[in-house]
Design an enzyme around this catalytic site. Structure first.
Site, PDB file in Angstrom:
ATOM      1  N   GLY A 155       2.403   4.682   1.409  1.00  0.00           N
ATOM      2  CA  GLY A 155       2.769   5.231   2.710  1.00  0.00           C
ATOM      3  C   GLY A 155       4.111   4.763   3.201  1.00  0.00           C
ATOM      4  N   SER A 156       4.510   5.367   4.303  1.00  0.00           N
ATOM      5  CA  SER A 156       5.859   5.176   4.816  1.00  0.00           C
ATOM      6  C   SER A 156       6.080   3.772   5.373  1.00  0.00           C
ATOM      7  CB  SER A 156       6.140   6.201   5.916  1.00  0.00           C
ATOM      8  OG  SER A 156       5.997   7.511   5.402  1.00  0.00           O
ATOM      9  N   ASN A 188      -7.715   9.606   4.248  1.00  0.00           N
ATOM     10  CA  ASN A 188      -7.530   9.636   2.796  1.00  0.00           C
ATOM     11  C   ASN A 188      -8.653   8.908   2.047  1.00  0.00           C
ATOM     12  OD1 ASN A 188      -5.052  10.954   3.259  1.00  0.00           O
ATOM     13  ND2 ASN A 188      -3.989   8.996   3.411  1.00  0.00           N
ATOM     14  N   GLY A 215      -7.187   1.109  -2.590  1.00  0.00           N
ATOM     15  CA  GLY A 215      -7.250  -0.244  -3.121  1.00  0.00           C
ATOM     16  C   GLY A 215      -7.164  -1.310  -2.048  1.00  0.00           C
ATOM     17  N   GLU A 258      -0.623  -1.521  -6.655  1.00  0.00           N
ATOM     18  CA  GLU A 258      -1.313  -0.361  -7.235  1.00  0.00           C
ATOM     19  C   GLU A 258      -0.350   0.798  -7.451  1.00  0.00           C
ATOM     20  OE1 GLU A 258      -4.591   0.213  -4.543  1.00  0.00           O
ATOM     21  OE2 GLU A 258      -3.340   1.137  -3.035  1.00  0.00           O
ATOM     22  N   GLY A 298       0.816  -1.208   0.000  1.00  0.00           N
ATOM     23  CA  GLY A 298       0.000   0.000   0.000  1.00  0.00           C
ATOM     24  C   GLY A 298       0.850   1.258   0.000  1.00  0.00           C
TER      25      GLY A 298
END
Lengths: 510, 510
Positions: free
Chosen positions: B264-265, B377, B381, B287, B262
């Site tokens: 992000g950090s 957010n 997905g 994605e 996914g």
């Protein structure tokens, strides 16, 4: 007669009593049994197992297609023989044990059980017990369901076959057994229309694995569905009107899209309601066919219906068996991995109709947990269908317990289906079309069209107060589950009796 | 130079300023813009639109691939130009408007936006604005994402193309554009391995629909990911060890299964952690590709990576562009309908790694709503992957806000992912393998392995008291969300400061 049923001579040597066959099942084993919605479940070995469990230590992990009849889950649970259970159940005794924490219930998406078995972490299937119409050197012809029987047969170390002489041989040809290959050799499932045959009319099985054959003579437990009532008739009417509206808007053709209808009285009533709706050329791509599906086939509204099981009332069982020659080209039974497969559901564009226990003002749905804690039956295939459907519909009566429970609440006490997977909610009061709406908009639709008038003001009050605090999905988090807590304490959610005043708005922390 | 970029002479007549092109967008219109994770978003037309919106009434429904850069969502939101927004966002200003109820945000599964557009109920796409490397009579070559651009191009009445001269022509050949046919002509998606090409290297588009071409020269906003820290390094370590364990158990091959990570950090740090894990021959089917994916490609751990977008930091953008000849055979960009398609995810058997905002003791996950109400957010997905993956992993730090928030709570304040879709949860403290477990068993695993010690006793206390009331999923329904309510009131969930004593067990109503 047995030659027709047991077509490989050497297999006739393996005929034994249910007790003898059941002795293959040892304490601690994992047993995969046929049966989906009490259709095609085993009739003799479970009883023998239960009998033994009453005398000696015997606890098993029981896997099936979905729910099975009282004479499997009920009898085994009463004997204390079920340690672990998956992927679905609906038995009163077993449910009590599950909710007491005495039996561990792993509530799975019905399409995923076969994947998880192949993936290996559920452990081996020691013994499979599968009801069949007939067995040959190529495999076994199942009865009124396919369920997970094909994957059990493929993976089990030993297979017990129950040949049920009360299941007509004419069921042969009704089944279409296709199992995806293991990864990385997995190919697309070639099914592109509901009526397509993609597999074999039997479950392939090496006869060497057949350790026992038990001959039985007993019908499936009749399916109990309540007849349509005023509320369910209203629900069916709202849904038919909506379909007609979608046809007029050009979003649906005259024969709609393939239909799925969940298990239960409301879904059955919805199908019944389609008989006089004027739609024709419909198709069903479902997990179970109940009386309503046969009614639609007989009425000429539905051309073709496939599922993983046929669970009928006594009256319809008789009708179905007598008309088998007529139905065989119009009805098909598939493994539940295929009937419920996301790939196929998405490709075909199913209209999915499932039952909610409760929904909330934002369109989240609880299908399983009474009061947020106690298991009713299980998620079943509703998640397979709702997420991947062209149109995901949930139906429920707006009230339960004589009005003491509102099925529309500020926040559901357990989430099985998130807002994204719920397109339409229907109660006897009306239909909320939630497609393309944000949560605040969804709340207006659901309260106006679905909630009972008894609870509408309280819901509006909640939304108004919560909205002052802001948020994509406004809630008074300290009160979001208060309706459930109050029902638990005072046996009613009624606003005059039980609901606290929503607290004054508090400034949001920066 | 423009001849290389705009290959059909007549199209060069349609070059105009961003202001002129933006004038095609009228108040109330639905606009589909390219962009996924600020990769390949439009650079000029949104600014011109915002400029106009500051002077005259102009509000649009904005559809994109996923989040887009500040200069789309931020600038348009500041100008008050976004009335409705879907399917994902991550902009600070827009988020405020969404949570205030001023902008309606329809938070969708990323794979479903294209379906819903084709299904027609979201209304027509009036104008599409798509960033491209080049345009020809056959169609347009996108830049750093495909997202929903292909479906926008297919459905929009008019298309504005932004030719971005800062995007190297060498991006051509990186894309694989396949769109499913409309039902009932839908065929299986032929993709059977992550590296397979199934479509065209451009988005097909009738040049007649191109109403304007705007030439720009500007890079994507650099992706901001935090560098790995002690916690994320621990998380990555637990996950690598688990993968190694699964390989030893024979459930995974040495090159695992195709990976999704996914945005992000934390997810990026997990990928970073795989560099030294000893795995090789990995593939990504994701994605987005962040820095971590490029790092794994460079390190030779990953052979091939496909996604719908490449969102990189400045450093990695440079590295990627300079190495394009090297990457082109090992990287592919697909429409998000394909990168996130349930059919493909299930077939390939993806290992999905997504980030949780919080999880509960039974393994339900909240990915989106802070405090149960305020949108962060969007679901993105994560639902496409989590439900259909071979293995669905959620990662989170066990604490937030300096320990005032426990990411493991009795009940999540919002559910995005139900327990059935959550196989593994990882925090810096450890990993809970939830596969095949019932809720009561899951609780033990999650509390022991994932919760911070600061909150473990309180969680155990909750489970013990709730379990006395029974249930498949025991809860004290009146306290299930108390941790969130107390955080809201007192800015801390810490047990010493804020948690009430769980009430005495009350007899369950019969």
């Amino acid at each position: 007669m047995l030659e027709e049923r047991i077509r490989l001579a050497q297999l006739r040597d393996r005929i034994m009593t249910a007790e003898e066959a059941a002795s293959l099942v040892l304490d601690g084993m994992t047993v995969g049994m046929s049966g989906f919605g009490a259709a095609g479940d085993c009739k003799a070995v479970p009883l023998a197992l239960a009998e033994r469990a009453r005398k000696q230590s015997l606890q098993i992990t029981l896997m099936t297609g979905a729910s099975v009849g009282y004479e499997v889950d009920g009898v085994l649970a009463e004997a204390g023989a079920i340690r672990r259970r998956m992927p679905f159940q609906s038995d009163r005794t077993l449910r009590k044990q599950i909710n007491a924490g005495d039996a561990m219930f792993i509530d799975l998406h019905l399409s995923e059980m076969a994947e998880q078995l192949r993936d290996g972490y559920l452990g081996p299937v020691d013994v499979a017990v599968i009801e069949a119409v007939a067995v040959s050197e190529a495999g076994i012809v199942p009865t009124m369901s396919v369920g997970n029987s094909a994957v059990f047969a493929a993976l089990a170390k030993k297979v017990i076959v129950e040949i049920n002489l009360d299941m007509p041989l004419e069921l042969e040809g009704l089944h279409d057994v296709y199992l995806p290959l293991s990864r990385p050799n997995r190919e697309p499932i070639p099914l592109t229309n509901a009526a397509q045959r993609i597999g074999l009319p039997y479950i392939p099985l090496d006869p060497q694995k057949i350790a026992a054959i038990v001959v039985t003579r007993k019908g499936d437990s009749p399916n109990k569905v309540l007849p349509p009532d005023a509320d369910t008739t209203q629900i069916a009417g709202h849904l038919s009107s909506f379909f007609a509206h979608e046809v007029r808007a050009g979003r649906l053709g005259a024969s709609l899209q393939p239909l799925q209808a969940g298990v239960g009285s409301i879904a059955n009533a919805v199908l019944h309601g389609l008989v006089d709706s004027g739609f024709s050329g419909l198709r069903m791509y479902s997990e179970v066919l109940q009386d309503g599906a046969i009614e639609l086939l007989d009425a000429g509204c539905v051309d073709f219906a496939c599922a993983s099981a046929i669970m009928l009332s006594s009256e319809y069982q008789t009708r179905f068996f007598e008309g088998l020659d007529r139905y065989r080209s119009r009805v098909m039974l598939r493994p539940q991995e295929i009937s419920n497969h996301p790939e196929v559901i998405r490709r075909l564009g199913i209209i999915a109709v499932n039952t909610a226990l409760e929904c909330d003002i934002y369109g989240n749905v609880n299908s399983t947990h009474v009061g947020g804690t106690h298991m009713m039956n299980g998620i079943g295939g509703s998640g397979d269908f709702a997420r991947n459907a062209y149109l995901s519909v949930f139906v429920t009566k707006s009230l339960a317990k004589d009005g003491d429970i509102s099925s529309v609440v500020p926040m559901v006490s357990h989430v099985d289906h998130i807002g994204q997977d719920v397109d339409v909610i229907v109660t006897e009061h009306g239909l909320a079309d939630l497609r393309g709406l944000a949560p605040r908009e969804r709340a207006q639709q659901i309260i106006t069209h679905c909630a009972d008038p008894l609870y509408r003001d309280a819901l509006r009050d909640y939304v108004a107060k919560a909205s002052k605090r802001g948020g994509q999905t406004p809630h008074l988090i300290e009160e979001a589950l208060a309706w459930h807590a109050h029902y638990r304490e005072r046996h009613s959610m009624r606003p005059d009796q039980t609901l606290p005043q929503a607290s004054q708005p508090v400034a949001e922390p920066a």
